[in-house]
Each structure stands twice: as structure tokens, then as C-alpha cells.
Design a protein around this motif. Sequence first.
Motif, PDB file in Angstrom:
ATOM      1  N   VAL A 273      -1.133  10.842  -9.578  1.00 30.48           N
ATOM      2  CA  VAL A 273      -2.499  10.802  -9.524  1.00 30.48           C
ATOM      3  C   VAL A 273      -3.194   9.508  -8.911  1.00 30.48           C
ATOM      4  O   VAL A 273      -2.924   8.466  -9.284  1.00 30.48           O
ATOM      5  CB  VAL A 273      -3.035  10.838 -11.145  1.00 30.48           C
ATOM      6  N   ALA A 274      -3.930   9.761  -8.120  1.00 29.33           N
ATOM      7  CA  ALA A 274      -4.415   8.552  -7.529  1.00 29.33           C
ATOM      8  C   ALA A 274      -6.086   8.712  -7.123  1.00 29.33           C
ATOM      9  O   ALA A 274      -6.505   9.908  -6.894  1.00 29.33           O
ATOM     10  CB  ALA A 274      -3.735   8.372  -6.103  1.00 29.33           C
ATOM     11  N   GLY A 275      -6.728   7.595  -6.928  1.00 32.90           N
ATOM     12  CA  GLY A 275      -8.383   7.562  -6.508  1.00 32.90           C
ATOM     13  C   GLY A 275      -9.210   6.240  -6.674  1.00 32.90           C
ATOM     14  O   GLY A 275      -8.126   5.342  -6.621  1.00 32.90           O
TER      15      GLY A 275
ATOM     16  N   LYS B 108      -9.520  -1.125  -2.281  1.00 37.06           N
ATOM     17  CA  LYS B 108      -8.672  -1.187  -3.565  1.00 37.06           C
ATOM     18  C   LYS B 108      -8.385   0.152  -4.101  1.00 37.06           C
ATOM     19  O   LYS B 108      -9.594   0.811  -4.453  1.00 37.06           O
ATOM     20  CB  LYS B 108      -8.936  -2.064  -4.346  1.00 37.06           C
ATOM     21  N   GLY B 109      -7.327   0.775  -4.359  1.00 33.38           N
ATOM     22  CA  GLY B 109      -7.407   2.038  -4.994  1.00 33.38           C
ATOM     23  C   GLY B 109      -6.134   1.896  -5.973  1.00 33.38           C
ATOM     24  O   GLY B 109      -5.546   0.990  -6.283  1.00 33.38           O
ATOM     25  N   TYR B 110      -6.164   3.012  -6.898  1.00 38.80           N
ATOM     26  CA  TYR B 110      -5.178   2.953  -8.123  1.00 38.80           C
ATOM     27  C   TYR B 110      -4.374   4.434  -8.132  1.00 38.80           C
ATOM     28  O   TYR B 110      -4.951   5.349  -7.463  1.00 38.80           O
ATOM     29  CB  TYR B 110      -6.055   2.897  -9.292  1.00 38.80           C
ATOM     30  N   SER B 111      -3.373   4.309  -8.629  1.00 42.60           N
ATOM     31  CA  SER B 111      -2.678   5.520  -8.799  1.00 42.60           C
ATOM     32  C   SER B 111      -1.879   5.298 -10.239  1.00 42.60           C
ATOM     33  O   SER B 111      -1.587   4.343 -10.679  1.00 42.60           O
ATOM     34  CB  SER B 111      -1.672   6.015  -7.643  1.00 42.60           C
ATOM     35  N   LEU B 112      -1.563   6.608 -10.651  1.00 40.45           N
ATOM     36  CA  LEU B 112      -0.664   6.686 -11.660  1.00 40.45           C
ATOM     37  C   LEU B 112       0.659   7.696 -11.493  1.00 40.45           C
ATOM     38  O   LEU B 112       0.303   8.668 -10.774  1.00 40.45           O
ATOM     39  CB  LEU B 112      -1.531   7.258 -12.911  1.00 40.45           C
TER      40      LEU B 112
ATOM     41  N   VAL C  61      -7.017  12.653  -6.519  1.00 41.93           N
ATOM     42  CA  VAL C  61      -6.041  13.715  -5.983  1.00 41.93           C
ATOM     43  C   VAL C  61      -4.796  13.769  -6.794  1.00 41.93           C
ATOM     44  O   VAL C  61      -4.477  12.759  -7.635  1.00 41.93           O
ATOM     45  CB  VAL C  61      -5.673  13.151  -4.581  1.00 41.93           C
ATOM     46  N   TYR C  62      -4.069  14.891  -7.018  1.00 44.23           N
ATOM     47  CA  TYR C  62      -3.021  15.113  -7.645  1.00 44.23           C
ATOM     48  C   TYR C  62      -2.063  15.542  -6.827  1.00 44.23           C
ATOM     49  O   TYR C  62      -1.984  16.508  -6.096  1.00 44.23           O
ATOM     50  CB  TYR C  62      -3.343  16.221  -8.847  1.00 44.23           C
TER      51      TYR C  62
ATOM     52  N   THR D 224       0.949  -1.187  -0.030  1.00 45.91           N
ATOM     53  CA  THR D 224       0.031  -0.129   0.228  1.00 45.91           C
ATOM     54  C   THR D 224       0.760   1.228   0.097  1.00 45.91           C
ATOM     55  O   THR D 224       0.463   2.213  -0.577  1.00 45.91           O
ATOM     56  CB  THR D 224      -1.031   0.021   1.145  1.00 45.91           C
ATOM     57  N   SER D 225       1.842   1.231   0.621  1.00 46.31           N
ATOM     58  CA  SER D 225       2.923   2.575   0.778  1.00 46.31           C
ATOM     59  C   SER D 225       3.598   2.828  -0.466  1.00 46.31           C
ATOM     60  O   SER D 225       4.112   3.642  -0.617  1.00 46.31           O
ATOM     61  CB  SER D 225       3.985   2.307   1.952  1.00 46.31           C
ATOM     62  N   PHE D 226       3.604   1.720  -1.326  1.00 44.51           N
ATOM     63  CA  PHE D 226       4.334   1.900  -2.750  1.00 44.51           C
ATOM     64  C   PHE D 226       3.977   3.163  -3.490  1.00 44.51           C
ATOM     65  O   PHE D 226       4.612   3.987  -4.041  1.00 44.51           O
ATOM     66  CB  PHE D 226       4.605   0.571  -3.517  1.00 44.51           C
ATOM     67  N   GLY D 227       2.573   3.237  -3.831  1.00 47.10           N
ATOM     68  CA  GLY D 227       1.826   4.226  -4.719  1.00 47.10           C
ATOM     69  C   GLY D 227       0.952   5.067  -4.156  1.00 47.10           C
ATOM     70  O   GLY D 227      -0.128   5.600  -4.724  1.00 47.10           O
ATOM     71  N   ASN D 228       1.173   5.504  -2.856  1.00 47.50           N
ATOM     72  CA  ASN D 228       0.458   6.611  -2.059  1.00 47.50           C
ATOM     73  C   ASN D 228       0.221   7.667  -2.768  1.00 47.50           C
ATOM     74  O   ASN D 228       0.976   8.007  -3.468  1.00 47.50           O
ATOM     75  CB  ASN D 228       1.005   6.820  -0.709  1.00 47.50           C
ATOM     76  N   GLY D 229      -1.223   8.198  -2.612  1.00 45.00           N
ATOM     77  CA  GLY D 229      -1.360   9.296  -3.415  1.00 45.00           C
ATOM     78  C   GLY D 229      -0.547  10.557  -3.208  1.00 45.00           C
ATOM     79  O   GLY D 229      -0.564  11.640  -3.943  1.00 45.00           O
TER      80      GLY D 229
END
Length: 417
Positions: free
Chosen positions: A312-314, A275-279, A302-303, A39-44
Motif C-alpha cells: 500500500v503506497a501513497g 516524500k512518499g510512504y508505503s506499508l 495504490v495497492y 526510493t526503490s526499496f518500498g516502491n508502490g
Amino acid sequence: MQITVLGAGVIGLTSAYYLSRAGHRVTVIDRHAEVASETSFGNGGQLSYSYVAPLAGPGVLSKLPVWLSRRDSPVRFKPSASPEQWRWCIEFALACTKNRSNLTTRRLLSLSFLSRTLMHELVREESTLDFDFSHSGKLVLHRDAHAMQSAVELLEFQRTLGCEQQALTSDECVSLEPALESVRAEIAGGIYTPSEDTADCHRFCKGLESLLRARGIRFEMNTSIDALRRTTRGRVEIVSGDIALDADQIVVAMGTGAQRLLKPLGLRLPIYPLKGYSLTYQLGPRAIAPKLSVTDFTRKVVYARFGDRLRVAGMADLDGYSLEPDPARVAALRAETASLFPFAATDATAASEWTGLRPATPRGAPIIGPTPYRNLWLNVGHGALGFTLATGSAALLVSWLNDVPDPALTENFRFSL
């Protein structure tokens, strides 16, 4: 004392850091080869100290039918036969009242303000720690006039709790963040909070690992945590393969894995994964990207800017423990980025993708403190606020372990059967 921390994400590592500073001998155990692998890898990337209101609020239930009927909605629910999932959903629905939401918000703000103070102290004191930390400030955009009015009313409530925020017009939003120029006509207004920060959670964790290793903290990576087993005198030990590992004290900081690890001990944690996603976009020299931390309130995206990268995450998918990404959700994040900041990432393929599970409690508050077992402690259930609340949660845990708990905080987050 010899203290073993289970989990090498941001919660486990900050716990280890403050335990070490308090003079304890610490070992960190994790099943992955690298810290911050989940979870901490791609945090917003937003350290949102003033935006900790829980998802469970008085207006949420009325929005769910619309959210759940759309594939691109910010929240999605995939029903299963799991009693764990349905129990969490029922408790979430019961928490969606104004009184409960306000109470949780008050409690979370007290912890987040402590976290902000400690994070700023940590940045000053650990000069070698480089994780793209920035006092960026945060702008929450509202596209709907009614939603903006509700935000202004919430602003007045949060001011009574110590938050410093400003309501801005559309033109003022664009003046503050020029990267929003192309969507000026779509903005009904915004709430600006100058005290918010941004940072790269993964780099923070890697930096903490280096500091801790240099100070003699042991890391047992690639080590499975198969079970916690009762021993004599109300204690537990760690089972890894065929080996039993003892410790004076054990801190569970395993995110979504904590619920299943502790269930055989008779401890039912109300934690379920969202589950969340980020770019993460690599910005080119001519990219027009936000320098502020920006949240699109309507889209729940969020940006955050990390130097020449844009995170970018959400999304929040309630569909079990699978880490399998949904291509439609990733595509929705790409489309939102292209819509709000069309000149930030003109190459739609130039973004790394991430999917993770946020360990959420129905009420939105983490669980920190002792358990009925004499040597077992918890620091879990932070949902989407793990990075924001990490330092304060760790300090609260340490104060409890050292038998000098802060009564203003401890009763708010402790575990109860």
C-alpha cells in the motif's frame, strides 16, 4: 567503453544491465551496503504504463488549497526558506496547463510503452529473475461521479495515444475485483486497464544485481560519491574521499541526490524530493485482498499484490530532504487500507513501514541523455514512475551513448540548461 554508473537503485541497475548487454564494461557505485536501499526499496509496485500523466495538470492548482489544509491530504507542502524548493514550486505551477500536461503525457506514454515491451522481453529472457511479476491489470476507482466523468473523457484522449482501457460501473468493478464488495456503495465507477503489471521493485533490483555480478559487472558498495570535479578537455571525474575515480563515461542515476551533486558543475537540475510512504502487509490464509492492481483516485493511494503480501503506497510531501516519517501519514495509510479492504489486514500492526524520496521534476518528465561535459550522462528525475519507466529510460540512454539515438524520444527527455 568503461562506464561508471552512480546509483544502485532501479534506474542505475537497469542502466547497468542494458549497458552491459551493449558490450560495455560497467561499474556501479553506491554509498549504501545494499542495492535498492532508498526510493526503490518500498516502491508502490505498480507498473502503470498507461497512467503516466504528470501531477502538474490543469485541475491541480484549484485542489491545492483543500489538499494543503488537511493533514491527511494526498499532497502536503511544508514551506521553507530554500530557494530550490520555491523555484521548483513556481515551475510546477507554470506547468499546470492543459497543453503542457497533454504534451508531457504524450511523451511519457511513448517512453512507458517502450518500457513495457522491454520489461516483458526481460521477464521472458531472464528466467532466473524472480520478483513477483504479474500481468495483474489495473483498476482505478472513482468515488465521485464528476471525477468519473472526467476520467472517461481522459480515457477517450488516451485511446488516441494507444491505451486500451474500459470504463466500468460500480457493480462491474466489484465483479472484476471481489475484494471491493464491502465498499460497493461508495464506488461511482472505475477505469480498468488490462495491460498493466505489478512487481516488487526491491526484489527486481536484487535479482538484477545477482545477474550483473555473475556477468562480471563490478559493484563498489559502501562508497561515497562526494563530488564530480572538472578535469581537462571538458570532462569530469568522480571524487570519493581522497580518491579521484576516472571513467570513459559516467552515468548519474542518483535520484534526489543528483541535483546537489551536479550543481557545482553549473548544471541546475529541476529536481526536488516528494516524500512518499508505503506499508507492506503479510496476508494471512483467510485474508480477502485484491488480486488486481488498484488505485483509489480520490485518496491517491495504490495497492499492489505480491503473492501473499499487499503493498500500500501513497502521499506526496513537499518538505525537503528529510527521511523522518510522519506518524500521521503512516496512520492515514493504515486507515485507508482498513477502509477499502477491511478483510485484507485485520491486524493493524502487521505491516512493515517505509518512507522514501521520489526525485520529481516540475513537469513530471525524467531527464535522460548527455550534458555539456563530454563524459557525463544523466538518467534522473523519474518521480513516482521510476520502476515503470526504468527499462525504457535505460535503453534510451544506451542508444544515445552508442550514438544511435531514437529521434522520436531523445529530444523529449534530454537535459537543457
